[in-house]
Design a protein around this motif. Structure first.
Motif, PDB file in Angstrom:
ATOM      1  N   GLN A 198       0.808  -1.321  -0.143  1.00  0.00           N
ATOM      2  CA  GLN A 198      -0.048  -0.014   0.057  1.00  0.00           C
ATOM      3  C   GLN A 198       0.803   1.334   0.053  1.00  0.00           C
ATOM      4  O   GLN A 198       0.476   2.144  -0.717  1.00  0.00           O
ATOM      5  CB  GLN A 198      -0.993   0.051   0.967  1.00  0.00           C
ATOM      6  CG  GLN A 198      -1.842   1.203   1.100  1.00  0.00           C
ATOM      7  CD  GLN A 198      -2.675   1.118   2.289  1.00  0.00           C
ATOM      8  OE1 GLN A 198      -2.364   1.208   3.633  1.00  0.00           O
ATOM      9  NE2 GLN A 198      -3.921   1.236   2.341  1.00  0.00           N
ATOM     10  N   LYS A 199       1.924   1.150   0.704  1.00  0.00           N
ATOM     11  CA  LYS A 199       2.849   2.283   0.709  1.00  0.00           C
ATOM     12  C   LYS A 199       3.435   2.773  -0.622  1.00  0.00           C
ATOM     13  O   LYS A 199       3.519   3.610  -1.228  1.00  0.00           O
ATOM     14  CB  LYS A 199       3.939   2.192   1.878  1.00  0.00           C
ATOM     15  CG  LYS A 199       3.602   2.171   3.200  1.00  0.00           C
ATOM     16  CD  LYS A 199       4.950   2.000   4.167  1.00  0.00           C
ATOM     17  CE  LYS A 199       4.273   1.949   5.694  1.00  0.00           C
ATOM     18  NZ  LYS A 199       5.508   1.568   6.421  1.00  0.00           N
ATOM     19  N   GLN A 200       4.004   1.594  -1.302  1.00  0.00           N
ATOM     20  CA  GLN A 200       4.351   1.862  -2.722  1.00  0.00           C
ATOM     21  C   GLN A 200       3.347   2.266  -3.663  1.00  0.00           C
ATOM     22  O   GLN A 200       3.787   2.885  -4.506  1.00  0.00           O
ATOM     23  CB  GLN A 200       5.007   0.502  -3.029  1.00  0.00           C
ATOM     24  CG  GLN A 200       6.008   0.684  -4.406  1.00  0.00           C
ATOM     25  CD  GLN A 200       6.787  -0.516  -4.638  1.00  0.00           C
ATOM     26  OE1 GLN A 200       7.351  -0.936  -3.728  1.00  0.00           O
ATOM     27  NE2 GLN A 200       7.112  -0.790  -5.630  1.00  0.00           N
ATOM     28  N   SER A 243       1.655  13.719   3.033  1.00  0.00           N
ATOM     29  CA  SER A 243       1.349  14.068   4.284  1.00  0.00           C
ATOM     30  C   SER A 243      -0.135  13.735   4.382  1.00  0.00           C
ATOM     31  O   SER A 243      -0.720  13.249   5.259  1.00  0.00           O
ATOM     32  CB  SER A 243       1.616  15.326   4.763  1.00  0.00           C
ATOM     33  OG  SER A 243       0.911  15.761   5.932  1.00  0.00           O
ATOM     34  N   ALA A 244      -0.953  14.191   3.304  1.00  0.00           N
ATOM     35  CA  ALA A 244      -2.347  13.781   3.338  1.00  0.00           C
ATOM     36  C   ALA A 244      -2.758  12.260   3.281  1.00  0.00           C
ATOM     37  O   ALA A 244      -3.684  11.928   3.803  1.00  0.00           O
ATOM     38  CB  ALA A 244      -2.860  14.595   1.935  1.00  0.00           C
ATOM     39  N   ALA A 245      -1.695  11.656   2.425  1.00  0.00           N
ATOM     40  CA  ALA A 245      -1.971  10.222   2.138  1.00  0.00           C
ATOM     41  C   ALA A 245      -1.527   9.649   3.532  1.00  0.00           C
ATOM     42  O   ALA A 245      -2.329   8.647   3.966  1.00  0.00           O
ATOM     43  CB  ALA A 245      -1.208   9.710   1.064  1.00  0.00           C
ATOM     44  N   ALA A 246      -0.623   9.859   4.315  1.00  0.00           N
ATOM     45  CA  ALA A 246      -0.151   9.016   5.320  1.00  0.00           C
ATOM     46  C   ALA A 246      -1.160   9.169   6.603  1.00  0.00           C
ATOM     47  O   ALA A 246      -1.740   8.318   7.337  1.00  0.00           O
ATOM     48  CB  ALA A 246       1.223   9.612   5.713  1.00  0.00           C
ATOM     49  N   ILE A 251      -0.636   5.652   7.978  1.00  0.00           N
ATOM     50  CA  ILE A 251       0.496   5.029   7.742  1.00  0.00           C
ATOM     51  C   ILE A 251       1.804   6.138   7.837  1.00  0.00           C
ATOM     52  O   ILE A 251       1.585   7.206   7.972  1.00  0.00           O
ATOM     53  CB  ILE A 251       0.744   4.263   6.295  1.00  0.00           C
ATOM     54  CG1 ILE A 251       0.608   5.337   5.323  1.00  0.00           C
ATOM     55  CG2 ILE A 251      -0.229   3.286   5.966  1.00  0.00           C
ATOM     56  CD1 ILE A 251       0.813   4.867   4.000  1.00  0.00           C
ATOM     57  N   VAL A 252       3.032   5.641   7.739  1.00  0.00           N
ATOM     58  CA  VAL A 252       4.042   6.265   7.937  1.00  0.00           C
ATOM     59  C   VAL A 252       5.259   5.985   6.480  1.00  0.00           C
ATOM     60  O   VAL A 252       5.435   4.760   6.635  1.00  0.00           O
ATOM     61  CB  VAL A 252       5.038   6.192   9.096  1.00  0.00           C
ATOM     62  CG1 VAL A 252       6.314   7.014   9.114  1.00  0.00           C
ATOM     63  CG2 VAL A 252       3.919   6.588  10.326  1.00  0.00           C
ATOM     64  N   PHE A 253       5.493   6.629   5.889  1.00  0.00           N
ATOM     65  CA  PHE A 253       6.417   6.293   4.504  1.00  0.00           C
ATOM     66  C   PHE A 253       7.758   6.369   5.099  1.00  0.00           C
ATOM     67  O   PHE A 253       8.233   6.975   6.213  1.00  0.00           O
ATOM     68  CB  PHE A 253       6.175   7.545   3.490  1.00  0.00           C
ATOM     69  CG  PHE A 253       4.812   7.326   2.776  1.00  0.00           C
ATOM     70  CD1 PHE A 253       4.576   6.602   1.778  1.00  0.00           C
ATOM     71  CD2 PHE A 253       3.794   8.517   2.903  1.00  0.00           C
ATOM     72  CE1 PHE A 253       3.532   6.475   1.163  1.00  0.00           C
ATOM     73  CE2 PHE A 253       2.660   8.562   2.433  1.00  0.00           C
ATOM     74  CZ  PHE A 253       2.401   7.631   1.320  1.00  0.00           C
ATOM     75  N   GLU A 254       8.565   5.464   4.469  1.00  0.00           N
ATOM     76  CA  GLU A 254      10.051   5.565   4.667  1.00  0.00           C
ATOM     77  C   GLU A 254      10.449   6.774   4.328  1.00  0.00           C
ATOM     78  O   GLU A 254      10.103   7.395   3.437  1.00  0.00           O
ATOM     79  CB  GLU A 254      10.354   4.306   3.709  1.00  0.00           C
ATOM     80  CG  GLU A 254       9.776   3.054   3.891  1.00  0.00           C
ATOM     81  CD  GLU A 254       9.944   2.388   5.306  1.00  0.00           C
ATOM     82  OE1 GLU A 254      10.926   2.700   6.317  1.00  0.00           O
ATOM     83  OE2 GLU A 254       9.016   1.645   5.983  1.00  0.00           O
ATOM     84  N   GLU A 255      11.559   7.075   4.781  1.00  0.00           N
ATOM     85  CA  GLU A 255      12.232   8.388   4.435  1.00  0.00           C
ATOM     86  C   GLU A 255      12.729   8.465   3.011  1.00  0.00           C
ATOM     87  O   GLU A 255      13.112   7.185   2.414  1.00  0.00           O
ATOM     88  CB  GLU A 255      13.481   8.637   5.517  1.00  0.00           C
ATOM     89  CG  GLU A 255      12.871   8.936   6.922  1.00  0.00           C
ATOM     90  CD  GLU A 255      14.164   9.123   7.647  1.00  0.00           C
ATOM     91  OE1 GLU A 255      15.402   9.322   7.268  1.00  0.00           O
ATOM     92  OE2 GLU A 255      14.036   9.508   8.932  1.00  0.00           O
ATOM     93  N   GLU A 259      13.248  11.849  -3.204  1.00  0.00           N
ATOM     94  CA  GLU A 259      14.234  11.438  -3.610  1.00  0.00           C
ATOM     95  C   GLU A 259      13.801  10.281  -4.641  1.00  0.00           C
ATOM     96  O   GLU A 259      14.327  10.124  -5.711  1.00  0.00           O
ATOM     97  CB  GLU A 259      15.397  10.989  -2.620  1.00  0.00           C
ATOM     98  CG  GLU A 259      15.952  12.356  -2.177  1.00  0.00           C
ATOM     99  CD  GLU A 259      15.218  13.064  -1.032  1.00  0.00           C
ATOM    100  OE1 GLU A 259      14.373  12.179  -0.649  1.00  0.00           O
ATOM    101  OE2 GLU A 259      15.457  14.226  -0.530  1.00  0.00           O
ATOM    102  N   ARG A 260      12.850   9.376  -4.035  1.00  0.00           N
ATOM    103  CA  ARG A 260      12.646   8.080  -4.785  1.00  0.00           C
ATOM    104  C   ARG A 260      11.705   8.506  -6.165  1.00  0.00           C
ATOM    105  O   ARG A 260      11.786   7.919  -7.039  1.00  0.00           O
ATOM    106  CB  ARG A 260      11.892   6.969  -4.052  1.00  0.00           C
ATOM    107  CG  ARG A 260      12.686   6.487  -2.934  1.00  0.00           C
ATOM    108  CD  ARG A 260      11.980   5.270  -2.359  1.00  0.00           C
ATOM    109  NE  ARG A 260      10.874   5.715  -1.608  1.00  0.00           N
ATOM    110  CZ  ARG A 260      11.012   5.999  -0.273  1.00  0.00           C
ATOM    111  NH1 ARG A 260      12.213   5.881   0.347  1.00  0.00           N
ATOM    112  NH2 ARG A 260       9.938   6.111   0.326  1.00  0.00           N
TER     113      ARG A 260
END
Length: 315
Positions: A198-200, A243-246, A251-255, A259-260
């Motif tokens: 889901q994060k990806q 921020s809105a999606a998290a 959830i918490v996105f990876e740092e 950049e990705r």
């Protein structure tokens, strides 16, 4: 993660396929009757023919670039079902759905309900509300980070300088089978559990929503130009949407999200930009804004909303 058409339209990003007009049920029955048995299959020249990987025979819905590419990764045992044709109930294995998002209702109607849990969706964008509305729950999905330039050509893996291992990911009960098929075709694919998938998925949604919107503000800008010349704009928008999606998904996105996503933009720098398929992309973020405002709260995506209005995409 992207398909390129001869016109390089933005609708070709990632995996959108073009299907021909529907054939009749009679044609499908004829196709099934003439289908080779496991003991009498003709030699194949598929991508997977010379590999040791066992590719599970599958139904492939959609005869466009991705559907054909997936078929070529098989061992000549797949059944290709074009848009509008019924999905047979008695052909086991996964059902790989490679149509446009707006064709999904028709695909579901053409699939026996007893086979819905075998559907594997290759579509782009935010599908979760649609899944929920159809009672599909945690449906199988694939984030296809590969490009098919023309019908019949082999796909090109989408890798970046931050993710040289590849970005394509699969989720669900058929995840491993899909990964085996893609690897047989020379592509990378990882199988993820629900939360990392889901994060990806959300990062991919943020990428196309942010880069297309910023690019639309600068007519003629490619994805590469947005990353190079308008980095501050797209960076601000990525931060806002992430921020809105998290917050919405808890959830918490990876740092390193920015950049990705900028690394992927560099990998597909020649892609044009345009805001399309609004319902499935930017529309999800705008729905968060509408919900917050209706509740008397602050807009979680003010920059996104302002730029949508600037371009008359919303009122």
């Amino acid at each position: 993660m992207a398909n390129l058409t001869t016109t390089t339209s933005i609708s070709s990003l990632w995996y959108h396929s073009h299907s021909t007009k529907p054939n009749s049920l009679l044609n499908l029955k004829s196709k099934l009757q003439s289908y080779p048995s496991s003991t009498s299959r003709a030699p194949t020249t598929s991508m997977a023919a010379t590999t040791a990987t066992k590719v599970i025979p599958s139904i492939i819905v959609g005869g466009g670039r991705v559907g054909k590419a997936l078929q070529q990764m098989g061992a000549g045992e797949d059944l290709l079902v074009k848009r509008g044709e019924p999905v047979p109930i008695d052909f086991p294995g996964p059902i790989l759905v490679c149509t446009r998002n707006d064709d999904l209702d028709a695909v579901l109607q053409s699939t026996p309900q007893s086979r819905w849990n075998d559907l594997v969706f290759f579509q782009n964008g935010m599908l979760e509300p649609w899944f929920e509305s159809k009672g599909l729950g945690d449906a199988d999905q694939v984030l296809a980070y590969f490009a098919v330039a023309k019908l019949g050509e082999p796909p090109i893996d989408g890798i970046t300088d931050t993710n040289p291992e590849g970005l394509t990911a699969a989720f669900g009960k058929w995840g491993s089978a899909v990964a085996d098929r893609l690897r047989a075709g020379g592509l990378s694919c990882k199988v993820l559990e629900k939360e990392p998938f889901q994060k990806q998925m959300l990062e991919k949604l943020i990428w196309i929503s942010a880069f297309m919107l910023v690019g639309a503000r600068h007519p003629g800008a490619t994805v590469g130009a947005v990353e190079k010349d308008f980095r501050s704009e797209v960076g601000s928008l990525i931060s806002e949407l992430a921020s809105a999606a998290a917050t919405e998904k808890g959830i918490v996105f990876e740092e390193g999200v920015e950049e990705r996503l900028c690394a992927y933009a560099r990998a597909v720098s020649h892609f044009p930009t345009a805001v399309k398929e609004f319902k499935w992309r930017n529309g999800w973020f705008y729905s968060l804004s509408e919900k917050a405002i209706a509740q008397g709260k602050q807009d979680p995506c003010p920059l996104h909303t302002a730029w949508l209005k600037e371009l008359n995409i919303v009122q």
